[in-house]
Design an enzyme around this catalytic site. Structure first.
Site, mmCIF file in Angstrom:
data_model
loop_
_atom_site.group_PDB
_atom_site.id
_atom_site.type_symbol
_atom_site.label_atom_id
_atom_site.label_comp_id
_atom_site.label_asym_id
_atom_site.label_seq_id
_atom_site.Cartn_x
_atom_site.Cartn_y
_atom_site.Cartn_z
ATOM 1 N N GLY A 11 0.809 -1.222 0.000
ATOM 2 C CA GLY A 11 0.000 0.000 0.000
ATOM 3 C C GLY A 11 0.839 1.267 0.000
ATOM 4 C CG ASP A 49 -5.928 -13.348 3.242
ATOM 5 O OD1 ASP A 49 -6.226 -12.355 3.927
ATOM 6 O OD2 ASP A 49 -6.765 -14.083 2.682
ATOM 7 C CE1 TYR A 139 -9.267 3.062 6.926
ATOM 8 C CE2 TYR A 139 -9.889 5.337 7.335
ATOM 9 C CZ TYR A 139 -8.921 4.371 7.201
ATOM 10 O OH TYR A 139 -7.603 4.716 7.344
HETATM 11 N N1 SER Z 1 -6.552 8.925 4.375
HETATM 12 C C1 SER Z 1 -7.558 8.014 4.791
HETATM 13 C C2 SER Z 1 -8.746 8.048 3.924
HETATM 14 O O1 SER Z 1 -8.978 9.068 3.327
HETATM 15 C C3 SER Z 1 -8.008 8.347 6.182
HETATM 16 O O2 SER Z 1 -7.260 7.618 7.080
HETATM 17 O O3 SER Z 1 -9.448 7.099 3.859
#
Ligand code: SER
Length: 311
Positions: A11, A49, A139
């Protein structure tokens, strides 16, 4: 001696963190892993994973890992498109890592939280370390729950797990995926390629941001701090700067005078509207001497320089 495994190293943060860690601990002591193969890496890589505990365990044992940086996650905007998947990866991935880490007596675990752990009833200016947190994205819900889980594993199992609530991270090396703060990266690529950018947030949407070198240094300083200095075991507020799309566009125009921005807010606007505008990170500053270095003009100059070079 540290032997470090980075999970989710494919990432935005993984490679840059690995480079910085390798300068301190040596390249051969850093293992990069992701669910997909990591191509062309100078590091040892593995496929892991995070939903597969056995796989995590096997790699930890194989490399005699002492420290874990668990970065695998689905970000905010991507999480709203597939909330069940975001819950599964972000929560069960973290639980698996914490469980395995306790079992193998891993010395330290790092796990990133986010400004997304806050919500609409959080004070939005200078958001305090401790306040109402009512995230309304999947999230954000996983980040707040994850913070509780980290503190639980510290208090109940003695695991030295440490965490930062990252602001939006601005970087040029690896593209971000699925975040709400990502506009502040796309804008540079579009400014250099097409001299114009259509922003998915409105012009006065102020959000906390940090430049990658500062984010990496904060992570390493937190992890290197003596244990007795760490007073926050959920996740530290971390701040650098705050700006709006209009302000970053004006800064870019100082370098590319013909650059134009227009605004077409989409579903990400309501995500941004539920997040803080600025962060009070006095606990980080007091506990482990956190200080950011990069302000908006320096970030813009550096981003344009590096992206221009890569084009
Ligand atoms: N930068 C991230 C997002 O925009 C926030 O932690 O999802």
């Amino acid at each position: 001696m540290e032997k470090i495994l980075i999970l989710g190293a494919g990432g935005q943060l993984g490679k840059e963190l690995a480079d910085a860690l390798s300068k301190v601990y040596g390249q051969s002591n850093i293992i990069l892993s992701d669910i997909k193969p990591i191509e062309n890496s100078e590091f040892v890589t593995e496929i892991v994973d995070v939903l597969n505990s056995e796989q995590i365990l096997t790699v930890l044992k194989k490399h005699a890992i002492t420290h874990i940086y668990h970065l695998a996650a689905i970000l905010s905007a991507a999480g709203e498109k597939n909330p069940a998947l975001a819950w599964n990866i972000n929560m069960n991935g973290l639980l698996n890592v914490l469980e395995v880490a306790v079992g193998l007596q891993i010395k330290q675990v790092f796990w990133p939280s986010s400004i997304a752990a806050f919500g609409p009833n959080t004070p939005r200016v200078n958001t305090p370390q401790f306040c109402i947190m009512d995230p309304n994205t999947m999230y954000g819900i996983t980040k707040l729950t994850g913070e509780r889980l980290c503190e639980y594993y510290f208090l109940k199992k003695g695991l030295d797990v440490r965490s930062l609530r990252y602001p939006g991270i601005i970087s040029y090396a690896t593209p971000p995926g699925g975040g709400t703060t990502d506009y502040a990266i796309h804008i540079f690529h579009e400014a250099l390629k097409h001299q114009k950018y259509t922003c998915f947030l409105s012009e006065n949407t102020e959000l906390p941001m940090i430049y990658m070198p500062d984010a990496v240094r904060a992570t390493m300083e937190l992890m290197q701090a003596p244990k007795e200095k760490i007073s926050v075991r959920s996740s530290y507020n971390l701040a650098a700067i705050s700006f709006t799309p209009k302000q970053i566009a004006q800064e870019i125009q100082k370098h590319i005078s013909q650059f134009q921005i227009n605004y077409q807010p989409d579903f990400r606007q309501s995500i941004a509207d539920s997040w803080p505008k600025s962060i009070d990170d006095s606990f980080a500053r007091k506990d482990w001497n956190w200080k950011h270095e990069y302000n908006l003009p320096e970030i813009v100059k550096d981003m344009l320089f590096h992206i221009q070079k890569s084009l």
